[in-house]
Design an enzyme around this catalytic site. Sequence first.
Site, PDB file in Angstrom:
ATOM      1  N   ASP A   1       0.855  -1.190   0.000  1.00  0.00           N
ATOM      2  CA  ASP A   1       0.000   0.000   0.000  1.00  0.00           C
ATOM      3  C   ASP A   1       0.889   1.236   0.000  1.00  0.00           C
ATOM      4  O   ASP A   1       2.033   1.194   0.473  1.00  0.00           O
ATOM      5  CB  ASP A   1      -0.937   0.015   1.214  1.00  0.00           C
ATOM      6  CG  ASP A   1      -1.957   1.142   1.118  1.00  0.00           C
ATOM      7  OD1 ASP A   1      -2.696   1.189   0.125  1.00  0.00           O
ATOM      8  OD2 ASP A   1      -1.994   1.986   2.028  1.00  0.00           O
TER       9      ASP A   1
ATOM     10  N   GLU B   1       0.796   5.778   0.396  1.00  0.00           N
ATOM     11  CA  GLU B   1       0.100   7.048   0.612  1.00  0.00           C
ATOM     12  C   GLU B   1       0.802   8.083  -0.261  1.00  0.00           C
ATOM     13  O   GLU B   1       2.018   7.977  -0.534  1.00  0.00           O
ATOM     14  CB  GLU B   1       0.133   7.462   2.081  1.00  0.00           C
ATOM     15  CG  GLU B   1      -0.537   6.475   3.029  1.00  0.00           C
ATOM     16  CD  GLU B   1      -2.004   6.235   2.763  1.00  0.00           C
ATOM     17  OE1 GLU B   1      -2.648   7.099   2.116  1.00  0.00           O
ATOM     18  OE2 GLU B   1      -2.516   5.186   3.176  1.00  0.00           O
TER      19      GLU B   1
ATOM     20  N   GLU C   1      -6.650  17.786   1.204  1.00  0.00           N
ATOM     21  CA  GLU C   1      -7.565  16.645   1.202  1.00  0.00           C
ATOM     22  C   GLU C   1      -6.820  15.343   1.501  1.00  0.00           C
ATOM     23  O   GLU C   1      -7.339  14.455   2.175  1.00  0.00           O
ATOM     24  CB  GLU C   1      -8.274  16.531  -0.148  1.00  0.00           C
ATOM     25  CG  GLU C   1      -9.211  17.685  -0.471  1.00  0.00           C
ATOM     26  CD  GLU C   1      -8.477  18.883  -1.073  1.00  0.00           C
ATOM     27  OE1 GLU C   1      -7.221  18.836  -1.174  1.00  0.00           O
ATOM     28  OE2 GLU C   1      -9.158  19.855  -1.439  1.00  0.00           O
TER      29      GLU C   1
ATOM     30  N   HIS D   1      -4.729  10.715   5.371  1.00  0.00           N
ATOM     31  CA  HIS D   1      -3.645   9.946   5.990  1.00  0.00           C
ATOM     32  C   HIS D   1      -2.944  10.651   7.146  1.00  0.00           C
ATOM     33  O   HIS D   1      -2.195  10.018   7.890  1.00  0.00           O
ATOM     34  CB  HIS D   1      -2.610   9.506   4.950  1.00  0.00           C
ATOM     35  CG  HIS D   1      -2.099  10.605   4.056  1.00  0.00           C
ATOM     36  ND1 HIS D   1      -1.489  11.746   4.521  1.00  0.00           N
ATOM     37  CD2 HIS D   1      -2.107  10.709   2.694  1.00  0.00           C
ATOM     38  CE1 HIS D   1      -1.125  12.499   3.509  1.00  0.00           C
ATOM     39  NE2 HIS D   1      -1.509  11.900   2.377  1.00  0.00           N
TER      40      HIS D   1
ATOM     41  N   HIS E   1      -5.751   6.512   7.269  1.00  0.00           N
ATOM     42  CA  HIS E   1      -5.057   5.598   6.366  1.00  0.00           C
ATOM     43  C   HIS E   1      -3.569   5.616   6.699  1.00  0.00           C
ATOM     44  O   HIS E   1      -2.988   6.666   6.966  1.00  0.00           O
ATOM     45  CB  HIS E   1      -5.244   6.034   4.908  1.00  0.00           C
ATOM     46  CG  HIS E   1      -6.623   5.816   4.393  1.00  0.00           C
ATOM     47  ND1 HIS E   1      -6.894   5.512   3.074  1.00  0.00           N
ATOM     48  CD2 HIS E   1      -7.822   5.861   5.017  1.00  0.00           C
ATOM     49  CE1 HIS E   1      -8.195   5.369   2.907  1.00  0.00           C
ATOM     50  NE2 HIS E   1      -8.780   5.592   4.077  1.00  0.00           N
TER      51      HIS E   1
ATOM     52  N   ASP F   1      -2.534  -0.552   6.576  1.00  0.00           N
ATOM     53  CA  ASP F   1      -3.454  -0.970   5.517  1.00  0.00           C
ATOM     54  C   ASP F   1      -2.942  -2.227   4.811  1.00  0.00           C
ATOM     55  O   ASP F   1      -3.740  -3.091   4.412  1.00  0.00           O
ATOM     56  CB  ASP F   1      -3.652   0.164   4.509  1.00  0.00           C
ATOM     57  CG  ASP F   1      -4.522   1.284   5.069  1.00  0.00           C
ATOM     58  OD1 ASP F   1      -4.949   1.168   6.232  1.00  0.00           O
ATOM     59  OD2 ASP F   1      -4.761   2.270   4.345  1.00  0.00           O
TER      60      ASP F   1
END
Length: 241
Positions: free
Chosen positions: A7, A9, A52, A57, A152, A157
């Site tokens: 995963d 970010e 945003e 995260h 997140h 994750d």
Amino acid sequence: MRQIVLDTETTGLDWRNGDRVIEIGCVELLNRNLTGSHYHVYINPERGIDAEAVAVHGITEDFLTDKPKFRDIVDGFEAFVRDAELVIHNANFDVGFLNHELSLLGRAKLDVLCAGVVDTLRMAKEQNPGKKASLDALCDRFEINNSARTLHGALLDAELLADVYLAMTRGQESLIMTLEEPVPGSAEAGGVLVERPPLAVLRASDEELAEHARVLQDIVKATKGSCLWIPPASEAGAPAG
């Protein structure tokens, strides 16, 4: 079979607009078992982060100021994922970002570096059309505790996704066959090969054949001639009138 559940970010939603990777989290599966080996790094993107994205995260520009840049961590990342199959939720997003980072450094893309990609988002939609397929929704469906996921995070994750993936594909482990594994009971498996004696064939005696015929005749009388075990005279070789 080595798989890496991965995963990321990012600073925003689209690498084509200049967004960059700021966190990578990976956990390792070997023959569908978590090995405890993982890879986790925060990355200085050398640019700002969309508000945003921070709301999703929680990773800020100040936090990343002293973190390594992607060029500083690329060797370690490639070494961890090389030749493995990647398991990613919404794979197009993460693969697009990572391929962009690799291409900026003139490195090979993931399709060359790795053995393939499994997209669990697509898999979830195919298994349950019309149902929610977010990571949180899948955790709820498969009763996986995600209470620690207030924001997140790439490593958390990836760990949750590993549990989700194993739950989604439960039963497939029975399809994994190791060609090198010896056949149970064989000499290779430590067994002793014993030559089987020939099977004994026991034939009916004349008395037994006569008793069998008598029983069939009783059935013929009881069923008025419809005994399935006695073929018609023509089939039995009797001359056809």
